[in-house]
Design an enzyme around this catalytic site. Sequence first.
Site, PDB file in Angstrom:
ATOM      1  NE  ARG A 160     132.511 -68.368 -39.681  1.00 25.51           N
ATOM      2  CZ  ARG A 160     133.810 -68.693 -39.548  1.00 25.51           C
ATOM      3  NH1 ARG A 160     134.213 -69.944 -39.691  1.00 25.51           N
ATOM      4  NH2 ARG A 160     134.697 -67.764 -39.238  1.00 25.51           N
TER       5      ARG A 160
ATOM      6  CG  HIS B 233     135.153 -73.523 -35.607  1.00 26.23           C
ATOM      7  ND1 HIS B 233     134.231 -72.516 -35.682  1.00 26.23           N
ATOM      8  CD2 HIS B 233     136.156 -73.136 -36.449  1.00 26.23           C
ATOM      9  CE1 HIS B 233     134.652 -71.567 -36.505  1.00 26.23           C
ATOM     10  NE2 HIS B 233     135.829 -71.930 -36.984  1.00 26.23           N
TER      11      HIS B 233
END
Length: 311
Positions: free
Chosen positions: A226, A274
Site C-alpha cells: 500500500r 495498482h
Amino acid sequence: MTVNVLFAGGADRWPQYEEPLRAALDEAGVTARLAQDIPPDQVDYIVYSPGSWLQDFTPYTRARAVLNLWAGVENIVDNPTLHLPLARMVDEGLTQGMVEWVTGHVLRHHLGLDTHVLHQDGVWRNDQVPPLAHDRPVTILGLGALGRACGAALAALGFPVTGWSRTPRDIARLTCRHGADGLRGALETGRIVVLLLPRTAETENIIDAETLALMPHGAVIVNPGRGPLVDDDALLAALDTGQIGHATLDVFREEPLPPEHPFWAHPQVTVTPHIASETRPASAARVIAENVRRGEAGEALLHLVDRDRGY
Ligand code: NDP
Ligand code: OXD
C-alpha cells in the site's frame, strides 16, 4: 431456504462475477438469490469491494457477514456503521498473480535486465555478469497469504529470504523476524525489500528516513502493498543520494498517481498502476460461496478481519 446475497462489489464487476458466483454457490449447495439490488432488511450476506455505493450498513439488520473481494480492508475496516463480521479475500488466483509480479520485478533488479533491455545501442556490455540468487538477500515485510507465497517462490529460486511480521512465524526456508526489534535485522540484510503489509495505523510510514537508512546502500524497494507504507519524500531523498538504488511502486497514497507526482519523472522509480495482482472471479467466487455455506452451517468464517488490529 433461500439465502439473499447482495452483490455490492460494483456494477462494473458484476458481469465478471455474476456467473462464477452463481455457479460457486450452487456447487457449495447454497440456494441463493444473488442480485445487485435486494431490500436491505432481506439481505443475508454482502459481497463488497472498495468504492462500493454501500457505505451505510445500518439498514442491513439481518445480514450475517460482509465478504470483501479485496485482500486489503482499509477502506471498510473503520466504517462506524459496520458491526458485522468482515472477511477479506484470500484467493489462489490473486496470490498466484502476486507471486508472478513480485518474482518478475525482483528478477528484473537482480539480473540488471534494464541494462540490456533499454540499451540496444551496439555497445557490448559484458563486464557485469549478474550474481546468483543466493548472493542477493531479499527481505519481505509482511508474511501473510501473499508475503508467504512470494517468499516461498523466491526461496525456491535460491534467494536467501528474510520475512518480517507482527507476531512470530516459523516458515520453511525463510528466516523469520517479527516485531519492532526484528525490523532492523530484516532491513539491514535486504538488498531487495518487498512490501506486502496491510495499511494500518502501525504500518503507515514504516519506510521512512530512519528505516531507509538501515538498508544496504543501493537497496531496491518493491512495493505492491500500500502507498502509505512509504514516506514519499523520504524515499525520493534516499533515491537522490543513491541510498536506495531503485523503487518499483504499484500502490500510492493517491490513486491514480497524479501526473505531476515526482515518482513519474524520477529515473530510479518504476510506477505500475495498482496492477500487481487482482482477485480472479472464478477462484474468488468459490471463497465467497464457501463462506456463505459456512455462515449458514454455523461454522466459523474463513479469513475474518480483526477490526481492532486493522487487518
Ligand atoms: P495478510 O493479512 O494475510 O498478511 C499481512 C501480514 O502483514 C501478516 O504477516 C502480518 O503479521 C503483517 N503485519 C501487519 N501489521 C504488521 C505490523 N504492524 N508489523 C509487522 N507485520 C505486520 O495480508 P495479505 O498477505 O493477503 O495481503 C497483504 C497486503 O497486500 C494487503 O493488505 C494489500 O494491502 C496488499 N495487496 C495489494 C495488491 C496489489 O495489487 N497491489 C493485491 C492484493 C493485496 P502477522 O503474520 O503477525 O499477522
Ligand atoms: C487488494 C488489492 O487489496 O487489489 O485486493 O489491492
